[in-house]
Write a protein that holds these residues in place. Structure first.
Motif, mmCIF file in Angstrom:
data_model
loop_
_atom_site.group_PDB
_atom_site.id
_atom_site.type_symbol
_atom_site.label_atom_id
_atom_site.label_comp_id
_atom_site.label_asym_id
_atom_site.label_seq_id
_atom_site.Cartn_x
_atom_site.Cartn_y
_atom_site.Cartn_z
ATOM 1 N N LYS A 60 0.833 -1.204 0.000
ATOM 2 C CA LYS A 60 0.000 0.000 0.000
ATOM 3 C C LYS A 60 0.869 1.256 0.000
ATOM 4 O O LYS A 60 0.514 2.263 -0.614
ATOM 5 C CB LYS A 60 -0.900 -0.007 1.236
ATOM 6 C CG LYS A 60 -1.774 1.220 1.391
ATOM 7 C CD LYS A 60 -2.676 1.087 2.600
ATOM 8 C CE LYS A 60 -3.599 2.285 2.751
ATOM 9 N NZ LYS A 60 -4.513 2.145 3.907
ATOM 10 N N PHE A 108 -1.504 -4.502 -4.153
ATOM 11 C CA PHE A 108 -2.439 -3.507 -3.613
ATOM 12 C C PHE A 108 -3.105 -2.723 -4.736
ATOM 13 O O PHE A 108 -4.281 -2.899 -5.019
ATOM 14 C CB PHE A 108 -1.739 -2.552 -2.630
ATOM 15 C CG PHE A 108 -2.700 -1.669 -1.897
ATOM 16 C CD1 PHE A 108 -3.355 -2.132 -0.766
ATOM 17 C CD2 PHE A 108 -2.977 -0.387 -2.357
ATOM 18 C CE1 PHE A 108 -4.274 -1.326 -0.105
ATOM 19 C CE2 PHE A 108 -3.892 0.422 -1.701
ATOM 20 C CZ PHE A 108 -4.540 -0.048 -0.568
ATOM 21 N N THR A 109 -2.327 -1.868 -5.416
ATOM 22 C CA THR A 109 -2.916 -1.027 -6.458
ATOM 23 C C THR A 109 -3.470 -1.844 -7.627
ATOM 24 O O THR A 109 -4.324 -1.362 -8.368
ATOM 25 C CB THR A 109 -1.874 -0.032 -7.009
ATOM 26 O OG1 THR A 109 -0.740 -0.772 -7.496
ATOM 27 C CG2 THR A 109 -1.412 0.924 -5.926
ATOM 28 N N THR A 112 -7.160 -1.972 -7.181
ATOM 29 C CA THR A 112 -7.867 -0.725 -6.899
ATOM 30 C C THR A 112 -8.816 -0.315 -8.017
ATOM 31 O O THR A 112 -8.429 -0.237 -9.187
ATOM 32 C CB THR A 112 -6.852 0.410 -6.644
ATOM 33 O OG1 THR A 112 -6.024 0.053 -5.536
ATOM 34 C CG2 THR A 112 -7.559 1.718 -6.332
ATOM 35 N N LEU A 141 -9.106 -3.368 -0.193
ATOM 36 C CA LEU A 141 -8.147 -2.980 -1.230
ATOM 37 C C LEU A 141 -8.785 -2.092 -2.292
ATOM 38 O O LEU A 141 -8.225 -1.896 -3.366
ATOM 39 C CB LEU A 141 -7.545 -4.231 -1.871
ATOM 40 C CG LEU A 141 -6.801 -5.159 -0.910
ATOM 41 C CD1 LEU A 141 -6.208 -6.341 -1.656
ATOM 42 C CD2 LEU A 141 -5.709 -4.416 -0.164
#
Length: 198
Positions: A60, A108-109, A112, A141
């Motif tokens: 993150k 993480f991303t 998104t 997330l």
């Protein structure tokens, strides 16, 4: 990729010996290809080195500089370029496999502002406990989970020759894919015009 199609990653979440996940994923991929809104890639977690031990810093905060093992490069690239996901998961002890949790936590991303649908299988509950847990994790997330999924209770008697026995299942799959396509189109447009405020 055509502007009218979206990159769909179908993620096989189990790496257990003798797993049924690849059979389910192959059928789901067939439905998605026939649907026409997606460029489909099946990603099998068993094909990647996904350690359970993670670095101290969360992805993150580290972003693209996150130190992932080289054995995970293809997985990271597939997740990053996806517009949408279908997670195929069994239910182990009322939850989902550790392999799937590790794959999620190393990223993480990549999740998104992207839609995630679920196809689960198991005993009497059909994997629904696993999906409930995954919805909570992926919401954290900033992914968008799709309401309509597919669940296969007692899959060992509900499938034959790589296909579900219930003829109505293809209709449920179409509903899932219609919703996923709408969210994939809408969220991709959003990501392209305005950075997501994570």
């Amino acid at each position: 990729m055509d502007n009218d199609t979206h990159k769909l990653v179908i993620l096989v979440g189990s790496v257990r010996e003798g797993r049924f996940g690849p059979v389910v994923a192959e059928w789901v991929a067939e439905q998605a290809n026939a649907h026409g809104a997606f460029e489909v890639e099946v990603v099998d977690l068993a094909s990647y080195d996904i350690p359970l031990a993670l670095p101290a810093e969360s992805p993150k905060y580290a972003g693209d500089a996150y130190p992932r093992p080289s054995g995970m490069t293809g997985l990271t690239a597939a997740l990053a370029t996806a517009d949408a996901f279908i997670v195929v998961t069994p239910e182990y002890n009322h939850s989902y496999p550790a392999s799937l949790k590790a794959a999620i936590d190393w990223h993480f991303t990549q999740w998104t502002a992207k839609p995630v649908a679920f196809v689960s299988y198991g005993g009497a509950a059909g994997g629904r406990h696993a999906v409930l847990h995954l919805e909570n994790v992926l919401t954290e997330l900033h992914a968008v989970t799709i309401r309509d999924g597919l669940a296969f209770p007692n899959y060992f008697t509900a499938w034959q020759d790589g296909r579900p026995l219930d003829p109505g299942t293809a209709g449920y799959a179409k509903t899932l894919l219609d919703q996923l396509a709408w969210w994939a189109r809408t969220l991709r447009a959003g990501r392209e015009t305005t950075p997501y405020p994570a």
